[in-house]
Motif scaffolding. Structure first.
Motif, mmCIF file in Angstrom:
data_model
loop_
_atom_site.group_PDB
_atom_site.id
_atom_site.type_symbol
_atom_site.label_atom_id
_atom_site.label_comp_id
_atom_site.label_asym_id
_atom_site.label_seq_id
_atom_site.Cartn_x
_atom_site.Cartn_y
_atom_site.Cartn_z
ATOM 1 N N ASN A 1 7.839 44.558 21.666
ATOM 2 C CA ASN A 1 6.465 44.329 21.236
ATOM 3 C C ASN A 1 6.300 42.948 20.595
ATOM 4 O O ASN A 1 7.032 42.572 19.692
ATOM 5 N N TYR A 2 5.345 42.197 21.074
ATOM 6 C CA TYR A 2 5.052 40.866 20.537
ATOM 7 C C TYR A 2 3.658 40.826 19.909
ATOM 8 O O TYR A 2 3.214 39.791 19.434
ATOM 9 N N ARG A 3 2.976 41.952 19.917
ATOM 10 C CA ARG A 3 1.595 41.987 19.443
ATOM 11 C C ARG A 3 1.536 42.127 17.923
ATOM 12 O O ARG A 3 2.453 42.654 17.307
ATOM 13 N N ASP A 4 0.441 41.670 17.347
ATOM 14 C CA ASP A 4 0.168 41.891 15.924
ATOM 15 C C ASP A 4 -0.803 43.055 15.812
ATOM 16 O O ASP A 4 -1.903 43.014 16.368
ATOM 17 N N PHE A 5 -0.419 44.090 15.086
ATOM 18 C CA PHE A 5 -1.273 45.267 14.980
ATOM 19 C C PHE A 5 -2.369 45.048 13.936
ATOM 20 O O PHE A 5 -2.095 44.656 12.799
ATOM 21 N N GLU A 6 -3.606 45.285 14.360
ATOM 22 C CA GLU A 6 -4.737 45.248 13.431
ATOM 23 C C GLU A 6 -4.712 46.490 12.541
ATOM 24 O O GLU A 6 -4.942 46.421 11.339
ATOM 25 N N THR A 7 -4.463 47.631 13.165
ATOM 26 C CA THR A 7 -4.360 48.893 12.435
ATOM 27 C C THR A 7 -3.225 49.708 13.036
ATOM 28 O O THR A 7 -3.044 49.734 14.249
ATOM 29 N N VAL A 8 -2.454 50.351 12.181
ATOM 30 C CA VAL A 8 -1.425 51.284 12.621
ATOM 31 C C VAL A 8 -1.863 52.669 12.170
ATOM 32 O O VAL A 8 -1.952 52.947 10.979
ATOM 33 N N ASP A 9 -2.170 53.512 13.134
ATOM 34 C CA ASP A 9 -2.723 54.829 12.822
ATOM 35 C C ASP A 9 -1.631 55.879 12.659
ATOM 36 O O ASP A 9 -1.766 56.806 11.851
ATOM 37 N N ALA A 10 -0.550 55.757 13.393
ATOM 38 C CA ALA A 10 0.531 56.737 13.316
ATOM 39 C C ALA A 10 1.301 56.581 12.004
ATOM 40 O O ALA A 10 1.252 55.529 11.348
ATOM 41 N N VAL A 11 2.023 57.613 11.629
ATOM 42 C CA VAL A 11 2.819 57.608 10.393
ATOM 43 C C VAL A 11 4.255 57.996 10.740
ATOM 44 O O VAL A 11 4.493 59.017 11.400
ATOM 45 N N PHE A 12 5.199 57.165 10.325
ATOM 46 C CA PHE A 12 6.619 57.459 10.521
ATOM 47 C C PHE A 12 7.148 58.191 9.305
ATOM 48 O O PHE A 12 6.937 57.782 8.164
ATOM 49 N N HIS A 13 7.874 59.288 9.540
ATOM 50 C CA HIS A 13 8.439 60.079 8.445
ATOM 51 C C HIS A 13 9.934 59.792 8.279
ATOM 52 O O HIS A 13 10.352 59.273 7.244
ATOM 53 N N ASP A 14 10.706 60.143 9.263
ATOM 54 C CA ASP A 14 12.141 59.891 9.178
ATOM 55 C C ASP A 14 12.754 60.015 10.560
ATOM 56 O O ASP A 14 12.094 60.396 11.529
ATOM 57 N N VAL A 15 14.048 59.697 10.626
ATOM 58 C CA VAL A 15 14.792 59.839 11.854
ATOM 59 C C VAL A 15 16.058 60.624 11.557
ATOM 60 O O VAL A 15 16.720 60.403 10.545
#
Length: 360
Positions: A239-253
């Motif tokens: 990914n080379y894009r700049d995110f305006e908004t990140v809607d998803a949420v990362f919890h853990d792996v």
């Protein structure tokens, strides 16, 4: 120890420090495998072939001269010739394990096809002795900046590294993870970050949005999760894009499982048919096995179109199939263009309620 997997992994983990602390690393760039040498390489023939190619493209002046034995020879006077493709197409640059060998050392001596070459942290590939070949602009592997030399953003550097590495070949699928281990180890130390199967934890949601360039591969490696580009042996654009908004949420792996909360566009969405995705494999390969493909929305991003030179905007989502209840496996990427106003076009994603899911 021979044939010891634990010892092999231990030594792989030491490669970064070995290369980094070496005074100079000598590299056989003309060898296409470890079984080939470099001292017996016929450089005279290589020079002759290269010269014939240069003569067809470059103006030159043949001058007849009398040799000591009375014979007449021909001395070709030519301007400095471009040699950047010499470094680009060296066999070494096709080998996955050799990327870190080119990136990590302080100094490199390349036994090249025509002559001995040198490269260090501040000097690009060039001839050790004065040469008619100009290697300026040669396609060298990206460097890991040190100290005051750090003028490349981590995102851009990682983009260049993955693109370079993904074009190289490894003999065993499981080695795709280990062959870049030395580079990752060095960057983890430098960036104080954690790399999980080629995805950086500090920007994990953005890094999930890599794009496969659809080569001939027809199956995914089980040595890495589907959400990692390491599961493929294709050319990869991270990914080379700049995110305006990140809607998803990362919890853990946990292990190979990624736990997220995101909006899921299913087949029942009224506008689902208007949204398509880029499959990780060729379009003729149905990795979904006939199952419906859902879209896991990540966020809205912008980037500059390098062709027309204007900003582009898009909604980015992971295309995935549900293998069990709320457990998904990636099969591609959604990159849907929207207007410059991110609020317009995002609405169709907001109609889906967030769900806690697992990506494997």
């Amino acid at each position: 120890m021979q044939d010891s997997e634990s010892d092999r992994l231990k030594e792989i983990g030491n490669m970064a420090s070995i290369y980094r602390n070496a005074a100079v690393t000598i590299t056989a760039v003309v060898a296409s495998s470890v079984s080939e040498g470099y001292l017996d390489y016929n450089r005279l023939d290589s020079i002759e072939i290269a010269f014939e190619t240069w003569k067809s493209k470059t103006a030159h002046c043949p001058v007849k001269i009398e040799l000591e034995d009375g014979r007449i020879g021909v001395l070709n006077i030519i301007p400095q010739v471009e040699g950047r493709n010499t470094t680009k197409y060296m066999p070494l640059n096709n080998r996955g394990w050799c990327l870190q060998e080119s990136m990590l050392p302080r100094r490199l001596l390349y036994y090249g096809p025509q002559e001995l070459l040198f490269r260090c942290l501040t000097v690009d590939c060039q001839s050790v002795v004065p040469s008619v070949i100009d290697y300026t602009g040669g396609v060298d592997p990206p460097r890991i900046p040190r100290g005051e030399l750090q003028d490349t953003s981590p995102k851009r550097l990682w983009y260049d590294i993955v693109r370079d590495f993904s074009l190289r070949k490894v003999s065993r699928a499981e080695d795709r993870i280990h062959a870049i281990g030395g580079v990752i180890s060095e960057l983890q130390r430098k960036w104080e970050d954690e790399c999980i199967f080629g995805i950086w934890k500090s920007r994990l949601l953005e890094d999930l949005c890599w794009l496969s360039k659809n080569e001939a591969q027809v199956e995914r490696s089980h040595h890495a999760p589907s959400w990692s580009w390491m599961s493929l042996n294709n050319r990869i654009d991270v990914n080379y894009r700049d995110f305006e908004t990140v809607d998803a949420v990362f919890h853990d792996v946990s292990g190979k499982a990624l736990h997220l909360t995101c909006r899921v566009m299913t087949k029942s969405h009224p506008l689902r048919s208007r949204v398509s995705y880029n499959p990780d494999f060729k379009i003729t390969s149905d990795e979904s096995n006939g199952k419906y493909v859902d879209y896991l929305y990540i966020g809205a991003a912008r980037w500059n179109d390098i062709i027309i030179g204007t900003p582009r905007y898009g909604c980015i989502a992971i295309a995935a199939i549900e293998v069990e209840d709320s457990i998904y496996r990636r099969v591609g990427l959604v990159d849907r263009m929207i207007t410059p106003n991110p609020a317009f076009g995002i609405g169709i994603w907001m109609e889906s309620a967030p769900r806690r899911i697992m990506l494997i």
